[in-house]
Scaffold this active site. Structure first.
Site, PDB file in Angstrom:
ATOM      1  CG  ASP A  38      43.979  56.098  74.475  1.00 41.90           C
ATOM      2  OD1 ASP A  38      43.158  56.360  73.570  1.00 41.90           O
ATOM      3  OD2 ASP A  38      44.754  56.954  74.969  1.00 41.90           O
ATOM      4  CG  ASP A  64      53.408  56.075  72.646  1.00 40.36           C
ATOM      5  OD1 ASP A  64      53.162  56.062  71.413  1.00 40.36           O
ATOM      6  OD2 ASP A  64      53.918  57.049  73.214  1.00 40.36           O
ATOM      7  CE1 TYR A 169      45.422  64.541  62.150  1.00 37.93           C
ATOM      8  CE2 TYR A 169      44.316  65.543  60.270  1.00 37.93           C
ATOM      9  CZ  TYR A 169      44.291  64.703  61.367  1.00 37.93           C
ATOM     10  OH  TYR A 169      43.142  64.012  61.676  1.00 37.93           O
ATOM     11  CB  THR A 204      36.722  64.312  69.115  1.00 37.50           C
ATOM     12  OG1 THR A 204      37.769  64.974  68.386  1.00 37.50           O
ATOM     13  CG2 THR A 204      35.903  63.443  68.173  1.00 37.50           C
TER      14      THR A 204
HETATM   15  N1  LIG Z   1      38.050  64.918  65.305  1.00 40.80           N
HETATM   16  C1  LIG Z   1      38.160  65.149  64.001  1.00 40.80           C
HETATM   17  O1  LIG Z   1      37.641  66.145  63.476  1.00 40.80           O
HETATM   18  C2  LIG Z   1      38.910  64.174  63.122  1.00 40.80           C
HETATM   19  C3  LIG Z   1      38.800  64.338  61.736  1.00 40.80           C
HETATM   20  C4  LIG Z   1      39.474  63.450  60.921  1.00 40.80           C
HETATM   21  C5  LIG Z   1      40.221  62.428  61.444  1.00 40.80           C
HETATM   22  N2  LIG Z   1      40.312  62.290  62.798  1.00 40.80           N
HETATM   23  C6  LIG Z   1      41.127  61.198  63.294  1.00 40.80           C
HETATM   24  O2  LIG Z   1      40.353  60.388  64.149  1.00 40.80           O
HETATM   25  C7  LIG Z   1      41.192  59.760  65.099  1.00 40.80           C
HETATM   26  C8  LIG Z   1      40.624  59.983  66.485  1.00 40.80           C
HETATM   27  O3  LIG Z   1      40.672  61.378  66.763  1.00 40.80           O
HETATM   28  P1  LIG Z   1      39.692  62.079  67.813  1.00 40.80           P
HETATM   29  O4  LIG Z   1      39.127  63.258  67.137  1.00 40.80           O
HETATM   30  O5  LIG Z   1      38.796  61.089  68.425  1.00 40.80           O
HETATM   31  O6  LIG Z   1      40.777  62.633  68.843  1.00 40.80           O
HETATM   32  P2  LIG Z   1      40.918  62.464  70.420  1.00 40.80           P
HETATM   33  O7  LIG Z   1      42.084  63.330  70.778  1.00 40.80           O
HETATM   34  O8  LIG Z   1      39.617  62.679  71.085  1.00 40.80           O
HETATM   35  O9  LIG Z   1      41.302  60.928  70.593  1.00 40.80           O
HETATM   36  C9  LIG Z   1      42.528  60.419  70.154  1.00 40.80           C
HETATM   37  C10 LIG Z   1      42.899  59.270  71.068  1.00 40.80           C
HETATM   38  O10 LIG Z   1      44.125  58.722  70.581  1.00 40.80           O
HETATM   39  C11 LIG Z   1      44.971  58.494  71.687  1.00 40.80           C
HETATM   40  N3  LIG Z   1      46.361  58.566  71.262  1.00 40.80           N
HETATM   41  C12 LIG Z   1      47.039  59.631  70.791  1.00 40.80           C
HETATM   42  N4  LIG Z   1      48.324  59.322  70.583  1.00 40.80           N
HETATM   43  C13 LIG Z   1      48.460  58.023  70.929  1.00 40.80           C
HETATM   44  C14 LIG Z   1      49.556  57.131  70.944  1.00 40.80           C
HETATM   45  N5  LIG Z   1      50.784  57.537  70.584  1.00 40.80           N
HETATM   46  N6  LIG Z   1      49.359  55.865  71.347  1.00 40.80           N
HETATM   47  C15 LIG Z   1      48.127  55.441  71.739  1.00 40.80           C
HETATM   48  N7  LIG Z   1      47.049  56.255  71.768  1.00 40.80           N
HETATM   49  C16 LIG Z   1      47.223  57.522  71.369  1.00 40.80           C
HETATM   50  C17 LIG Z   1      44.653  59.628  72.653  1.00 40.80           C
HETATM   51  O11 LIG Z   1      45.089  59.327  73.980  1.00 40.80           O
HETATM   52  C18 LIG Z   1      43.149  59.718  72.514  1.00 40.80           C
HETATM   53  O12 LIG Z   1      42.497  58.858  73.422  1.00 40.80           O
HETATM   54  C19 LIG Z   1      42.590  60.348  64.891  1.00 40.80           C
HETATM   55  O13 LIG Z   1      43.362  59.476  64.108  1.00 40.80           O
HETATM   56  C20 LIG Z   1      42.303  61.622  64.131  1.00 40.80           C
HETATM   57  O14 LIG Z   1      43.410  62.031  63.363  1.00 40.80           O
HETATM   58  C21 LIG Z   1      39.677  63.134  63.653  1.00 40.80           C
END
Ligand SMILES: NC(=O)c1ccc[n+]([C@@H]2O[C@H](COP(=O)([O-])OP(=O)(O)OC[C@H]3O[C@@H](n4cnc5c(N)ncnc54)[C@H](O)[C@@H]3O)[C@@H](O)[C@H]2O)c1
Length: 266
Positions: A38, A64, A169, A204
């Protein structure tokens, strides 16, 4: 055949929070050695420590995903630490919705012509380019290891659903789904399966602001046949299935875990 991951070495990007964290914890509970990767190293370390405190095997890594060279280092580190790479669950991602205190989350209220180039680029950089760098980096090791592997890309309902106010997105996630399909064909000869999970709205930090907004929350729940947000563990479950040998004949597909949301869009 079951969903166990015993003996598998799995990288989980975005493993410090939300869906990625749940995938890391559940993968370790299923027997995998997990690299929690992360861009927030302290939170990644905390996830790895919590896995170890349960008796699981985990290390953390600061990355990153927009840094292609660092993604290669991440895969190299996994191979050095665990003796190889068998899986990737790629959950690192950003939305364009503002998260207070996080400079990587922008005010997504602007649409169309009002999108700044900077926001558009960053969302595509992380969610699509970064995803490709991670897929490519782990695939090199899977091919070198000669045991195949499984890549699971966390896409979104937005791979198919045009939300109307989050074009960067949605485009990034449609791209993630197409990347998944194309790589599933390219990597098949190496025994590498590539699939996606398409989460619906999930509890989340990414959706915290949306869930606090009564009308936005009611709108989403109202459009979701199961009438609720998902939990991170409910996204981890299909991701683990795809990562496991139980999915040995499954590649190039997207498994929606969305409470039925995309039954309208598919
Ligand atoms: N939460 C939702 O409703 C939802 C729905 C559909 C898809 N998603 C997808 O699920 C995945 C996880 O999302 P989440 O809801 O757990 O969000 P979150 O913000 O809780 O977690 C995302 C994680 O990704 C890390 N991250 C972000 N940019 C980064 C980078 N450049 N390099 C390394 N790490 C990085 C962040 O530090 C964080 O720990 C994402 O791809 C998101 O698009 C989420």
């Amino acid at each position: 055949m079951n969903n166990r991951l015993d003996g598998k070495r799995i990288v989980v990007t975005g493993g410090a929070s939300g869906i990625g964290r749940a995938c890391a914890v559940e993968a370790a509970r299923a027997g995998a050695a997990v690299l929690v990767a992360d861009r927030h190293p302290d939170a990644a370390r905390e996830t790895a420590e919590s896995i170890r405190s349960e008796g699981g095997q985990a290390e953390s890594f600061a990355v990153d995903v927009t840094d292609a060279r660092r993604c290669e280092e991440m895969a190299d580190y996994t191979a050095r630490t665990f003796g190889g790479v068998d899986g990737l669950i790629a959950a690192a991602g950003i939305s364009a919705v503002a998260v207070p205190g996080d400079p990587d989350h922008h005010d997504g209220s602007a649409a169309g012509l009002d999108w700044s180039t900077e926001v558009w680029r960053r969302v595509l950089d992380v969610n699509l380019d970064g995803l490709m760098y991670c897929n490519r980096a782990v695939a090199r090791h899977m091919i070198a290891g000669g045991r195949g592997g499984s890549i699971v890309n966390i896409a979104s309902i937005s791979a198919a659903w045009a939300s109307g106010n989050a074009s960067a997105y949605s485009v990034s996630k449609a791209g993630a789904w197409m990347l998944t399909k194309t790589l599933s064909i390219e990597f098949a000869k190496h025994g590498i399966r590539v699939n996606a999970v398409g989460p619906g709205f999930t509890e989340t930090p990414m959706t915290a602001a949306t869930r606090e907004d009564d009308s936005a929350r009611d709108d989403i729940v109202g459009r979701t046949p199961l009438r609720r947000f998902g939990k991170p563990e409910e996204i981890a479950a299909p991701a683990l299935f795809l990562a496991s040998d139980a999915a040995s004949f499954v590649t190039g597909t997207i498994l929606y875990a969305d409470g039925g949301f995309n039954a309208y869009a598919r």
